[in-house]
Scaffold this active site. Structure first.
Site, mmCIF file in Angstrom:
data_model
loop_
_atom_site.group_PDB
_atom_site.id
_atom_site.type_symbol
_atom_site.label_atom_id
_atom_site.label_comp_id
_atom_site.label_asym_id
_atom_site.label_seq_id
_atom_site.Cartn_x
_atom_site.Cartn_y
_atom_site.Cartn_z
ATOM 1 C CG MET A 164 -8.346 7.259 2.624
ATOM 2 S SD MET A 164 -7.518 7.439 4.260
ATOM 3 C CE MET A 164 -6.631 5.788 3.980
ATOM 4 C CG HIS B 220 -4.086 -1.644 -1.432
ATOM 5 N ND1 HIS B 220 -4.999 -2.377 -1.700
ATOM 6 C CD2 HIS B 220 -4.571 -0.728 -0.518
ATOM 7 C CE1 HIS B 220 -6.167 -1.995 -0.814
ATOM 8 N NE2 HIS B 220 -5.779 -1.091 -0.083
ATOM 9 C CG MET C 215 -11.626 -2.615 5.293
ATOM 10 S SD MET C 215 -10.157 -2.330 4.201
ATOM 11 C CE MET C 215 -9.257 -1.175 5.591
ATOM 12 C CB SER D 223 -0.775 -0.034 1.338
ATOM 13 O OG SER D 223 -1.362 1.323 1.483
ATOM 14 C CG HIS E 89 -9.265 0.501 -0.292
ATOM 15 N ND1 HIS E 89 -8.732 0.175 0.821
ATOM 16 C CD2 HIS E 89 -10.717 0.405 -0.124
ATOM 17 C CE1 HIS E 89 -9.589 0.021 1.958
ATOM 18 N NE2 HIS E 89 -11.035 0.076 1.428
ATOM 19 C CG ASP F 100 -5.254 2.575 1.054
ATOM 20 O OD1 ASP F 100 -5.850 1.791 0.962
ATOM 21 O OD2 ASP F 100 -4.005 2.223 1.362
ATOM 22 C CG ASP G 34 -6.362 -2.690 3.387
ATOM 23 O OD1 ASP G 34 -5.334 -2.455 3.748
ATOM 24 O OD2 ASP G 34 -7.275 -1.982 2.754
ATOM 25 C CG MET H 99 -11.487 3.427 2.478
ATOM 26 S SD MET H 99 -9.818 3.195 3.033
ATOM 27 C CE MET H 99 -8.722 3.400 1.594
#
Ligand code: DX5
Ligand code: ZN
Length: 215
Positions: free
Chosen positions: A36, A32, A136, A7, A65, A34, A174, A67
């Site tokens: 957000m 990966h 998660m 990540s 991913h 992330d 994750d 979020m």
């Protein structure tokens, strides 16, 4: 064989290209990323623009991913940015079936993520439509958190559900994963391990990959 997804949240962003290359040379299988929004989770990270830049810097698969609230609004932006797998949270998308269908129609793999407080059973209706479930094992928002021990049992139950439904869905775990718990996580049924701090805060990426492979 388990796949390793560093990540980049824990990577050195000012040296991102070098970090990507070093991870690839160490034997990582995908990146990966992330995303957000400061709403679904308290933190804010990167958007499609940065994903697009990363796409230009590496040939490795990009596992993104999201979020963010109502992630369906941004599916096409991330598809155009060049993602390989796009994962949305079950808690954030009202029309997950439509979203999964759209992602697959665009030629990408469709993923659903579930928070620690969301039950495995809530996936039953959508499971046949998804390529990967991101389970998660921390509350999303930050790298470097402790693995929630109950997640092991949850991975087992998800694996069991997938088998009972006769599916090939991959389980991606994750949060708080690293050499110290990789063996247990893999044994429980994980096919992809996301690793942020355990990977990028390690001195030797190759050694970290080796430790996971021998787990
Ligand atoms: C957490 C993110 C994770 C995070 C993992 O919200 O979804 O991908 O980067 O970092 P570690 O491995 O440090 O828990
Ligand atoms: Zn993540």
């Amino acid at each position: 064989m388990v796949l390793i997804a560093p990540s980049i949240l824990s990577a050195d962003f000012l040296q991102l290209r070098a970090e990507l290359l070093a991870s690839q040379e160490a034997g990582a299988d995908m990146f990966h990323i992330d995303v957000m929004d400061g709403m679904f989770v308290p933190n804010i990270t990167v958007g499609p623009f940065v994903v697009q830049q990363i796409r230009r810097a590496t040939v490795m698969p990009l596992d993104v991913h999201l979020m963010i609230e109502s992630p369906d609004r941004y599916i096409m932006d991330f598809v155009r940015a060049g993602v390989d797998t796009l994962t949305l949270h079950i808690e954030a998308d009202r029309h997950l079936h439509r979203s999964m269908t759209l992602i697959k129609e665009c030629g990408c793999k469709a993923g659903v993520a579930i928070n620690p407080a969301t039950s495995v059973e809530s996936l039953v209706e959508i499971l046949p439509e998804v390529n990967v479930v991101v389970l998660m094992s921390v509350n999303p928002g930050f790298g470097g958190q402790e693995f929630i021990p109950r997640s092991i049992e949850k991975i087992r139950r998800l694996k069991d559900l997938i088998n009972r439904m006769g599916l090939k869905t991959v389980i991606e775990v994750d949060g708080g994963v690293g050499p110290k718990n990789a063996a247990e996580v893999i044994r429980a049924g994980a096919g992809i391990l996301v690793m942020g701090s355990a990977f990028y805060k390690s001195k030797d990426y190759k050694e970290t990959v080796r430790a996971i492979r021998s787990a």
